[in-house]
Design a protein around this motif. Structure first.
Motif, PDB file in Angstrom:
ATOM      1  N   THR A  39       0.837  -1.201   0.000  1.00 58.33           N
ATOM      2  CA  THR A  39       0.000   0.000   0.000  1.00 58.33           C
ATOM      3  C   THR A  39       0.868   1.245   0.000  1.00 58.33           C
ATOM      4  O   THR A  39       2.034   1.202   0.392  1.00 58.33           O
ATOM      5  CB  THR A  39      -0.920   0.026   1.231  1.00 58.33           C
ATOM      6  OG1 THR A  39      -0.123  -0.027   2.422  1.00 58.33           O
ATOM      7  CG2 THR A  39      -1.885  -1.145   1.204  1.00 58.33           C
ATOM      8  N   HIS A  40       0.276   2.337  -0.447  1.00 63.84           N
ATOM      9  CA  HIS A  40       0.991   3.606  -0.543  1.00 63.84           C
ATOM     10  C   HIS A  40       0.385   4.583   0.458  1.00 63.84           C
ATOM     11  O   HIS A  40      -0.633   5.226   0.189  1.00 63.84           O
ATOM     12  CB  HIS A  40       0.880   4.157  -1.974  1.00 63.84           C
ATOM     13  CG  HIS A  40       1.633   5.428  -2.186  1.00 63.84           C
ATOM     14  ND1 HIS A  40       1.233   6.387  -3.090  1.00 63.84           N
ATOM     15  CD2 HIS A  40       2.741   5.924  -1.580  1.00 63.84           C
ATOM     16  CE1 HIS A  40       2.083   7.397  -3.064  1.00 63.84           C
ATOM     17  NE2 HIS A  40       2.997   7.150  -2.141  1.00 63.84           N
ATOM     18  N   LYS A  42       0.288   7.924   3.234  1.00 68.94           N
ATOM     19  CA  LYS A  42       0.543   9.353   3.042  1.00 68.94           C
ATOM     20  C   LYS A  42       2.015   9.700   3.203  1.00 68.94           C
ATOM     21  O   LYS A  42       2.534  10.598   2.553  1.00 68.94           O
ATOM     22  CB  LYS A  42      -0.306  10.153   4.018  1.00 68.94           C
ATOM     23  CG  LYS A  42      -1.807  10.072   3.744  1.00 68.94           C
ATOM     24  CD  LYS A  42      -2.585  10.929   4.730  1.00 68.94           C
ATOM     25  CE  LYS A  42      -4.089  10.866   4.431  1.00 68.94           C
ATOM     26  NZ  LYS A  42      -4.872  11.693   5.401  1.00 68.94           N
ATOM     27  N   SER A  44       4.513   7.504   2.862  1.00 69.25           N
ATOM     28  CA  SER A  44       5.372   6.595   2.104  1.00 69.25           C
ATOM     29  C   SER A  44       5.951   7.280   0.872  1.00 69.25           C
ATOM     30  O   SER A  44       5.260   8.047   0.184  1.00 69.25           O
ATOM     31  CB  SER A  44       4.579   5.364   1.670  1.00 69.25           C
ATOM     32  OG  SER A  44       5.358   4.529   0.835  1.00 69.25           O
ATOM     33  N   LYS A  45       7.209   7.000   0.603  1.00 69.34           N
ATOM     34  CA  LYS A  45       7.884   7.533  -0.583  1.00 69.34           C
ATOM     35  C   LYS A  45       7.998   6.466  -1.672  1.00 69.34           C
ATOM     36  O   LYS A  45       8.751   6.622  -2.625  1.00 69.34           O
ATOM     37  CB  LYS A  45       9.272   8.047  -0.202  1.00 69.34           C
ATOM     38  CG  LYS A  45       9.239   9.230   0.763  1.00 69.34           C
ATOM     39  CD  LYS A  45      10.640   9.725   1.074  1.00 69.34           C
ATOM     40  CE  LYS A  45      10.583  10.917   2.027  1.00 69.34           C
ATOM     41  NZ  LYS A  45      11.950  11.429   2.349  1.00 69.34           N
ATOM     42  N   ASN A  47       5.559   4.138  -4.161  1.00 66.01           N
ATOM     43  CA  ASN A  47       4.254   3.805  -4.715  1.00 66.01           C
ATOM     44  C   ASN A  47       4.363   2.470  -5.453  1.00 66.01           C
ATOM     45  O   ASN A  47       5.034   2.385  -6.483  1.00 66.01           O
ATOM     46  CB  ASN A  47       3.791   4.904  -5.671  1.00 66.01           C
ATOM     47  CG  ASN A  47       2.398   4.658  -6.200  1.00 66.01           C
ATOM     48  OD1 ASN A  47       1.798   3.605  -5.963  1.00 66.01           O
ATOM     49  ND2 ASN A  47       1.866   5.619  -6.937  1.00 66.01           N
ATOM     50  N   ALA A  49       2.482   1.046  -7.399  1.00 61.41           N
ATOM     51  CA  ALA A  49       1.956   1.096  -8.765  1.00 61.41           C
ATOM     52  C   ALA A  49       3.043   1.400  -9.788  1.00 61.41           C
ATOM     53  O   ALA A  49       2.864   1.152 -10.991  1.00 61.41           O
ATOM     54  CB  ALA A  49       0.850   2.139  -8.860  1.00 61.41           C
ATOM     55  N   LEU A  50       4.184   1.941  -9.337  1.00 61.42           N
ATOM     56  CA  LEU A  50       5.277   2.251 -10.257  1.00 61.42           C
ATOM     57  C   LEU A  50       5.989   0.993 -10.750  1.00 61.42           C
ATOM     58  O   LEU A  50       6.664   1.017 -11.773  1.00 61.42           O
ATOM     59  CB  LEU A  50       6.307   3.155  -9.577  1.00 61.42           C
ATOM     60  CG  LEU A  50       5.851   4.553  -9.158  1.00 61.42           C
ATOM     61  CD1 LEU A  50       6.984   5.269  -8.424  1.00 61.42           C
ATOM     62  CD2 LEU A  50       5.422   5.355 -10.372  1.00 61.42           C
ATOM     63  N   GLU A  74      13.202   5.130  -1.314  1.00 57.66           N
ATOM     64  CA  GLU A  74      12.400   5.991  -2.187  1.00 57.66           C
ATOM     65  C   GLU A  74      12.364   5.394  -3.587  1.00 57.66           C
ATOM     66  O   GLU A  74      13.293   4.687  -3.999  1.00 57.66           O
ATOM     67  CB  GLU A  74      12.972   7.412  -2.258  1.00 57.66           C
ATOM     68  CG  GLU A  74      12.854   8.221  -0.997  1.00 57.66           C
ATOM     69  CD  GLU A  74      13.279   9.663  -1.199  1.00 57.66           C
ATOM     70  OE1 GLU A  74      13.063  10.192  -2.316  1.00 57.66           O
ATOM     71  OE2 GLU A  74      13.831  10.252  -0.264  1.00 57.66           O
ATOM     72  N   ARG A  77       9.553   7.498 -10.859  1.00 56.35           N
ATOM     73  CA  ARG A  77       9.602   7.126 -12.278  1.00 56.35           C
ATOM     74  C   ARG A  77      10.656   7.975 -12.989  1.00 56.35           C
ATOM     75  O   ARG A  77      10.682   9.194 -12.867  1.00 56.35           O
ATOM     76  CB  ARG A  77       8.237   7.350 -12.915  1.00 56.35           C
ATOM     77  CG  ARG A  77       8.177   6.939 -14.385  1.00 56.35           C
ATOM     78  CD  ARG A  77       6.836   7.275 -14.995  1.00 56.35           C
ATOM     79  NE  ARG A  77       5.779   6.393 -14.514  1.00 56.35           N
ATOM     80  CZ  ARG A  77       4.784   6.770 -13.735  1.00 56.35           C
ATOM     81  NH1 ARG A  77       4.722   8.026 -13.305  1.00 56.35           N
ATOM     82  NH2 ARG A  77       3.852   5.913 -13.342  1.00 56.35           N
TER      83      ARG A  77
END
Length: 240
Positions: A39-40, A42, A44-45, A47, A49-50, A74, A77
């Motif tokens: 999960t991502h 608030k 978190s650095k 994501n 989904a990347l 971290e 993209r």
């Protein structure tokens, strides 16, 4: 302990309720596995989904030489790959190539030249609008140069055979079954000049293209240890 590096996503696997494991090929450390939060939040650095197949990312990581699974600090993209994420043909190619690279890339040390070839190939895939049916063939043949298994294709003579086990053209038939007959050898000689710039000029039937990829995969299996079957290959057979 903390490093910044570039990475290409190969695959993701389940780990536990909070984390997956992402397998990437980095410019500085070769192939590495990292814990990837599912999960991502608030704060978190990272994501998740990347981390789709063939994504090119900038990472800040915690890297310890003896640790089997490293930690991400971290992730961002580096290159926007819109077509690879939305175009059906490119999505299919990306899944095939990411699975193929997951089987092939086992290096755990830096190889900047190989990384740059992979990155450039992905950017070509994103930008190319014609000749995509030959992209994976061009890529697979080109990759052999960076893995140290590029065949000797300089001494072709009409009527000879290609010895896949020893990676060279020969006269006569070898004492084993891993060779290409004269017609297939002539085809390989023509294919030896293919690259991303001219791949759209090579016109092939579906049966010829499927035969070539089968022979290329056989060549990889002969020269790389424990190279399993590629599950996503059937999708490409139907697509092209």
């Amino acid at each position: 302990m903390h490093h910044k590096t570039q990475a290409i996503v190969l695959s993701n696997a389940k780990y536990n309720d909070k984390f997956s494991i992402t397998h990437v090929f980095t410019r500085d450390f070769g192939r590495v596995s990292y814990l990837l939060p599912k999960t991502h939040g608030k704060r978190s650095k990272i994501n998740p989904a990347l981390f789709s197949p063939l994504s090119i990312l900038n990472l800040e990581v915690e890297h310890l030489p003896l640790r089997e699974i490293q930690r991400l600090k971290e992730a961002g993209r580096q290159t926007l790959l819109y077509d690879i994420g939305s175009d059906l043909t490119k999505v299919s190619l990306a899944f095939f190539l990411s699975e193929f690279l997951s089987k092939v890339l086992r290096e755990t040390h830096n190889n900047e030249v190989l990384f740059d070839f992979l990155k450039n190939s992905i950017e070509v895939l994103e930008e190319t609008q014609s000749g995509l049916a030959n992209f994976h063939l061009t890529f697979m043949l080109g990759l052999t140069r960076f893995l140290g298994i590029y065949p000797n294709l300089e001494n072709y003579t009409k009527g000879c055979c290609f010895d896949m086990l020893n990676g060279e053209f020969i006269f006569g038939i070898p004492a084993h079954n891993y060779y290409l007959r004269d017609r297939e050898s002539a085809y390989l000689n023509e294919l030896s000049r293919i690259n991303f710039s001219n791949m759209h000029l090579y016109k092939m039937s579906r049966s010829d293209r499927n035969l070539i990829i089968e022979r290329l995969l056989t060549y990889y299996r002969l020269h790389l240890y424990d190279f399993p079957a590629i599950k996503s290959l059937d999708v490409l057979r139907e697509l092209f």
